[in-house]
Design a protein around this motif. Structure first.
Motif, PDB file in Angstrom:
ATOM      1  N   TRP A  48      31.183  -8.458 -51.749  1.00 51.15           N
ATOM      2  CA  TRP A  48      32.275  -8.724 -52.698  1.00 51.15           C
ATOM      3  C   TRP A  48      31.731  -9.117 -54.062  1.00 51.15           C
ATOM      4  O   TRP A  48      32.244  -8.698 -55.096  1.00 51.15           O
TER       5      TRP A  48
ATOM      6  N   GLU B 154      28.869  -8.217 -55.363  1.00 52.51           N
ATOM      7  CA  GLU B 154      28.349  -6.991 -55.976  1.00 52.51           C
ATOM      8  C   GLU B 154      29.486  -6.122 -56.509  1.00 52.51           C
ATOM      9  O   GLU B 154      29.385  -5.563 -57.603  1.00 52.51           O
ATOM     10  N   GLU B 155      30.561  -6.013 -55.738  1.00 54.74           N
ATOM     11  CA  GLU B 155      31.702  -5.200 -56.173  1.00 54.74           C
ATOM     12  C   GLU B 155      32.356  -5.792 -57.419  1.00 54.74           C
ATOM     13  O   GLU B 155      32.710  -5.067 -58.358  1.00 54.74           O
ATOM     14  N   CYS B 156      32.504  -7.092 -57.449  1.00 54.89           N
ATOM     15  CA  CYS B 156      33.083  -7.756 -58.629  1.00 54.89           C
ATOM     16  C   CYS B 156      32.208  -7.533 -59.857  1.00 54.89           C
ATOM     17  O   CYS B 156      32.718  -7.262 -60.950  1.00 54.89           O
TER      18      CYS B 156
ATOM     19  N   ARG C  77      30.145  -5.030 -60.308  1.00 51.33           N
ATOM     20  CA  ARG C  77      30.239  -3.608 -60.664  1.00 51.33           C
ATOM     21  C   ARG C  77      31.510  -3.338 -61.471  1.00 51.33           C
ATOM     22  O   ARG C  77      31.478  -2.681 -62.519  1.00 51.33           O
ATOM     23  N   ARG C  78      32.624  -3.897 -61.006  1.00 51.43           N
ATOM     24  CA  ARG C  78      33.893  -3.679 -61.707  1.00 51.43           C
ATOM     25  C   ARG C  78      33.892  -4.340 -63.078  1.00 51.43           C
ATOM     26  O   ARG C  78      34.390  -3.770 -64.049  1.00 51.43           O
TER      27      ARG C  78
END
Length: 77
Positions: free
Chosen positions: A42, A44-46, A48-49
Protein backbone atom coordinates in the motif's frame (compact mmCIF):
# COMPACT_ATOMS: atom_id res chain seq x y z
CA UNK A 1 -18.24 -6.88 29.50
CA UNK A 2 -16.42 -5.75 32.61
CA UNK A 3 -17.76 -2.97 34.77
CA UNK A 4 -14.91 -0.73 33.67
CA UNK A 5 -15.68 -1.37 29.99
CA UNK A 6 -19.38 -0.72 30.60
CA UNK A 7 -18.57 2.60 32.30
CA UNK A 8 -16.32 3.60 29.38
CA UNK A 9 -19.06 2.66 26.92
CA UNK A 10 -21.62 4.76 28.76
CA UNK A 11 -19.25 7.75 28.70
CA UNK A 12 -18.43 7.20 25.03
CA UNK A 13 -22.11 7.13 24.09
CA UNK A 14 -22.44 10.66 25.48
CA UNK A 15 -19.85 12.00 23.01
CA UNK A 16 -20.90 13.81 19.82
CA UNK A 17 -21.20 11.51 16.80
CA UNK A 18 -17.94 12.64 15.12
CA UNK A 19 -15.97 11.89 18.28
CA UNK A 20 -17.65 8.49 18.66
CA UNK A 21 -16.79 7.67 15.04
CA UNK A 22 -13.14 8.60 15.60
CA UNK A 23 -13.07 6.56 18.81
CA UNK A 24 -14.45 3.52 16.99
CA UNK A 25 -11.85 3.90 14.25
CA UNK A 26 -8.99 4.20 16.74
CA UNK A 27 -10.20 1.24 18.78
CA UNK A 28 -10.53 -0.86 15.64
CA UNK A 29 -7.03 0.07 14.48
CA UNK A 30 -5.67 -0.97 17.87
CA UNK A 31 -7.00 -4.51 17.40
CA UNK A 32 -6.12 -5.09 13.76
CA UNK A 33 -2.65 -6.35 13.01
CA UNK A 34 -1.85 -5.60 9.40
CA UNK A 35 0.26 -7.90 7.32
CA UNK A 36 3.62 -6.14 6.79
CA UNK A 37 3.67 -7.17 3.12
CA UNK A 38 0.24 -5.63 2.53
CA UNK A 39 1.29 -2.46 4.33
CA UNK A 40 4.47 -2.27 2.22
CA UNK A 41 2.45 -2.77 -0.97
CA UNK A 42 0.00 0.00 0.00
CA UNK A 43 2.83 2.40 0.80
CA UNK A 44 4.43 1.69 -2.59
CA UNK A 45 1.09 2.18 -4.35
CA UNK A 46 0.47 5.48 -2.56
CA UNK A 47 3.94 6.68 -3.50
CA UNK A 48 3.41 5.61 -7.12
CA UNK A 49 0.09 7.46 -7.32
CA UNK A 50 1.47 10.55 -5.61
CA UNK A 51 4.38 10.65 -8.06
CA UNK A 52 1.99 10.25 -11.00
CA UNK A 53 -0.13 13.16 -9.78
CA UNK A 54 2.95 15.32 -9.22
CA UNK A 55 4.20 14.49 -12.74
CA UNK A 56 0.84 15.40 -14.28
CA UNK A 57 0.26 11.80 -15.38
CA UNK A 58 -2.83 11.32 -13.22
CA UNK A 59 -5.72 13.62 -12.40
CA UNK A 60 -7.49 13.93 -9.09
CA UNK A 61 -11.15 14.52 -8.38
CA UNK A 62 -12.72 16.78 -5.77
CA UNK A 63 -14.53 14.84 -3.03
CA UNK A 64 -17.76 16.72 -3.74
CA UNK A 65 -17.70 15.50 -7.36
CA UNK A 66 -17.03 11.93 -6.29
CA UNK A 67 -19.77 12.13 -3.67
CA UNK A 68 -22.31 13.47 -6.20
CA UNK A 69 -21.43 10.70 -8.64
CA UNK A 70 -21.86 8.03 -5.98
CA UNK A 71 -25.17 9.51 -4.83
CA UNK A 72 -26.42 9.51 -8.43
CA UNK A 73 -25.33 5.91 -8.90
CA UNK A 74 -26.57 4.69 -5.51
CA UNK A 75 -29.47 6.97 -4.49
CA UNK A 76 -30.59 4.67 -1.65
CA UNK A 77 -27.23 4.65 0.14
Amino acid sequence: MSGEAQAILEQALKLPAPERELLVELLHESTVHADPEIERAWIEECQRRSSAVDAGEMDTLAWEDVKKGLQAKYPQA
